[in-house]
Write a protein that holds these residues in place. Structure first.
Motif, PDB file in Angstrom:
ATOM      1  N   SER A 284      54.345  50.712  73.697  1.00 60.89           N
ATOM      2  CA  SER A 284      53.955  49.799  74.575  1.00 60.89           C
ATOM      3  C   SER A 284      54.765  49.349  75.703  1.00 60.89           C
ATOM      4  CB  SER A 284      53.617  48.478  73.851  1.00 60.89           C
ATOM      5  OG  SER A 284      53.319  48.553  72.526  1.00 60.89           O
ATOM      6  N   MET A 318      50.787  42.922  68.598  1.00 65.67           N
ATOM      7  CA  MET A 318      50.477  44.464  68.257  1.00 65.67           C
ATOM      8  C   MET A 318      49.472  44.332  67.205  1.00 65.67           C
ATOM      9  SD  MET A 318      53.970  46.538  68.283  1.00 65.67           S
ATOM     10  CE  MET A 318      55.108  46.263  69.770  1.00 65.67           C
ATOM     11  N   THR A 321      49.473  47.907  64.999  1.00 63.22           N
ATOM     12  CA  THR A 321      50.444  48.073  64.339  1.00 63.22           C
ATOM     13  C   THR A 321      50.475  47.085  63.159  1.00 63.22           C
ATOM     14  OG1 THR A 321      51.979  48.233  66.412  1.00 63.22           O
ATOM     15  CG2 THR A 321      53.016  47.493  63.949  1.00 63.22           C
ATOM     16  N   ALA A 364      59.525  46.781  67.526  1.00 61.19           N
ATOM     17  CA  ALA A 364      59.599  46.836  68.991  1.00 61.19           C
ATOM     18  C   ALA A 364      58.425  48.010  69.711  1.00 61.19           C
ATOM     19  CB  ALA A 364      60.902  47.692  69.155  1.00 61.19           C
ATOM     20  N   ILE A 366      58.092  50.699  70.576  1.00 59.94           N
ATOM     21  CA  ILE A 366      58.348  52.266  70.785  1.00 59.94           C
ATOM     22  C   ILE A 366      57.902  53.083  69.633  1.00 59.94           C
ATOM     23  CG2 ILE A 366      60.854  51.634  71.782  1.00 59.94           C
ATOM     24  CD1 ILE A 366      62.151  51.609  69.266  1.00 59.94           C
ATOM     25  N   PRO A 367      57.933  54.262  69.759  1.00 59.69           N
ATOM     26  CA  PRO A 367      57.227  55.201  68.699  1.00 59.69           C
ATOM     27  C   PRO A 367      57.883  55.107  67.413  1.00 59.69           C
ATOM     28  CG  PRO A 367      57.647  56.529  70.650  1.00 59.69           C
ATOM     29  CD  PRO A 367      58.326  55.179  70.900  1.00 59.69           C
ATOM     30  N   SER A 368      56.756  55.048  66.391  1.00 51.85           N
ATOM     31  CA  SER A 368      56.812  55.012  65.208  1.00 51.85           C
ATOM     32  C   SER A 368      57.598  53.590  64.549  1.00 51.85           C
ATOM     33  CB  SER A 368      57.606  56.175  64.431  1.00 51.85           C
ATOM     34  OG  SER A 368      56.919  57.050  64.431  1.00 51.85           O
ATOM     35  N   ALA A 369      57.778  52.831  65.702  1.00 53.24           N
ATOM     36  CA  ALA A 369      58.302  51.230  64.964  1.00 53.24           C
ATOM     37  C   ALA A 369      57.760  50.892  63.805  1.00 53.24           C
ATOM     38  CB  ALA A 369      58.398  50.526  66.354  1.00 53.24           C
ATOM     39  N   GLY A 370      56.221  50.615  63.759  1.00 51.34           N
ATOM     40  CA  GLY A 370      55.530  50.299  62.914  1.00 51.34           C
ATOM     41  C   GLY A 370      56.053  50.789  61.580  1.00 51.34           C
ATOM     42  N   ARG A 402      47.233  53.419  67.353  1.00 49.37           N
ATOM     43  CA  ARG A 402      47.687  52.085  67.601  1.00 49.37           C
ATOM     44  C   ARG A 402      48.172  51.409  68.537  1.00 49.37           C
ATOM     45  NH1 ARG A 402      51.318  53.934  63.088  1.00 49.37           N
ATOM     46  NH2 ARG A 402      53.428  53.542  64.044  1.00 49.37           N
ATOM     47  N   ASN A 406      47.127  48.301  70.661  1.00 52.91           N
ATOM     48  CA  ASN A 406      48.255  47.293  70.925  1.00 52.91           C
ATOM     49  C   ASN A 406      47.988  46.981  72.350  1.00 52.91           C
ATOM     50  OD1 ASN A 406      49.182  47.376  68.394  1.00 52.91           O
ATOM     51  ND2 ASN A 406      51.069  48.555  68.861  1.00 52.91           N
TER      52      ASN A 406
END
Ligand code: ASP
Length: 431
Positions: A284, A318, A321, A364, A366-370, A402, A406
């Motif tokens: 995002s 999000m 997420t 955050a 950014i990729p894979s933060a979740g 996701r 978001n």
């Protein structure tokens, strides 16, 4: 090569490598015992797999290393910047109201879907069962609230399972920094903003390693148990995708139509560039400039509103997420509970709802933060984080979806808030 092509390559090469090991290196796997028994029995292949296991753990630790400093700096700087501008009071309340409402609805959608389908119950996953499962059993809602308030801030920072405490402290600190007098406000804000920029740099570096991380994870998972782990995971992925699409295509459009009085279909068409960017970048934050441009130029939302709602939304709102945190944690708990013979109580589910909301605020863009935040929720439940490591192998496609949800929710918020402030949207010439 594009990031997602690299990840796909890592995935395929990892699966191929794992299969070779599994087929040609003999071990206890061939005795016919299944799943967990095979893992516990250990095997000659273990020697081969050891470096991959090490790599997977180091990679996951690198990601987890980011959690506390990233949450702290992102929430403090976001909230401090916000509460400083007092004229934003009404706009802020509306925007926050929308963000919390949609995130909660997303979590509830996830909760209902995962409880109805129960993909984790009886799934044959290559994960060891913990000896003693604490869960939130015996913990009441009041306990959960009590545990959210840290007695010692440094204690909270030192344990990834205490994520809610870190977020609570960050919200309080951010709020009061925004209300300090100069020069203190500026200094503190500058410190946390720079800290956030620093942590995003570090995160960028770690994220470049994702394709390699996925490669070692795949060798490890496939080498241990072959492709059998992927059947339940495919089913799980389908369920996550369904829940995400339901939220994006049913829940949010209804809200947009009823609260915002905007045609969801027309808005969706106008938002296509931002959504496609979100899909391909899985971030995002990286998408934010495109989101701003799309919402203003194609959506016709005044800059005064978009420049307030969207940057805030990219960090705290999000929906995808939030939904994923809930679905992923309950999926793994279902597996542990059914394999280990314990119950998943209501208190666990309430904890997961609260934690999923907080984690989505703290994650955050950014990729894979979740997925990384999920490790913190698992630790909070007393469950091992290996489950999240397994899910990381297949995270990318779910992350892409996701992230779209978001960003879609952020744009819907911008439209609804603009309408409520008396502006018309979608009136400008489309470019
Ligand atoms: N990649 C998502 C985003 O940037 C966060 C997540 O991993 O869920 O919005």
């Amino acid at each position: 090569m594009k990031a997602h092509s690299k990840i796909l390559l890592g995935l395929l090469l990892g699966a191929a490598g794992g299969l070779v090991l599994q087929q040609f290196v003999p071990g206890a796997f061939d005795t016919g015992a299944d799943g967990i028994e095979r893992l516990q029995a250990g095997c000659a292949r273990d020697n081969w797999l050891a470096p991959f296991r090490l790599g997977a753990n180091v990679f996951m630790n690198l990601l987890r290393m980011l959690i506390v400093p990233l949450i702290l700096t992102s929430i403090v700087s976001g909230v401090a910047g916000l509460s400083g501008g007092r004229e934003f009071g009404r706009l802020g309340a509306k925007t926050f109201g929308w963000y919390i409402l949609t995130s909660l609805l997303a979590i509830i959608t996830g909760l209902v879907v995962i409880n109805l389908t129960q993909p984790g119950v009886g799934a044959n996953l290559p994960l060891a069962i913990p000896d003693n499962y604490e869960g939130a059993a015996g913990r009441s809602f009041a306990d959960i609230i009590e545990r959210m308030v840290p007695q010692n801030v440094f204690g909270a920072f030192s344990d990834n399972g205490l994520l809610l405490q870190v977020i609570f402290f960050a919200l309080v600190a951010g709020f009061f920094i925004g209300r300090l007098d100069e020069p203190h406000r500026g200094r503190m804000l500058g410190l946390f903003e720079s800290g956030f920029v620093l942590m995003m740099r570090v995160a960028e570096w770690v994220l470049q390693l994702i394709p390699y991380g996925v490669f070692v994870l795949m060798v490890k998972v496939v080498g241990e148990t072959g492709m059998s782990a992927f059947k339940p995971l495919l089913y799980y992925m389908a369920i996550v995708a369904f829940a995400l699409l339901f939220h994006a295509m049913v829940v949010l459009p209804i809200l947009l139509r009823v609260l915002g009085r905007v045609s969801p279909l027309a808005w969706f068409r106008a938002m296509a560039p931002a959504l496609m960017t979100a899909f391909s970048t899985s971030s995002s934050s990286v998408t934010l400039p495109v989101t701003l441009e799309t919402v203003e130029k194609r959506g016709g939302v005044p800059n005064k509103i978009s420049s307030f709602t969207l940057p805030l939304g990219a960090t705290v709102n999000m929906d995808g997420t939030a939904l994923y945190e809930c679905v992923g944690v309950i999926f793994l708990s279902q597996f542990y509970a059914s394999a280990g013979g314990f119950e998943l109580g209501y208190a666990d589910q309430i904890y997961v709802v609260v934690a999923a909301l907080m984690a989505s605020i703290g994650a955050a863009g950014i990729p894979s933060a979740g997925l990384v935040m999920m490790t913190a929720i698992l630790s909070g439940l007393g469950l091992p984080v290996e489950g999240a490591i397994l899910l990381l192998a297949i995270d990318r496609p779910l992350d892409m979806l996701r992230t779209v949800v978001n960003v879609w929710s952020d744009t819907c918020a911008a439209a609804a808030v603009a309408r409520s402030e008396g502006h018309t949207v979608l009136q400008t010439t489309q470019t």
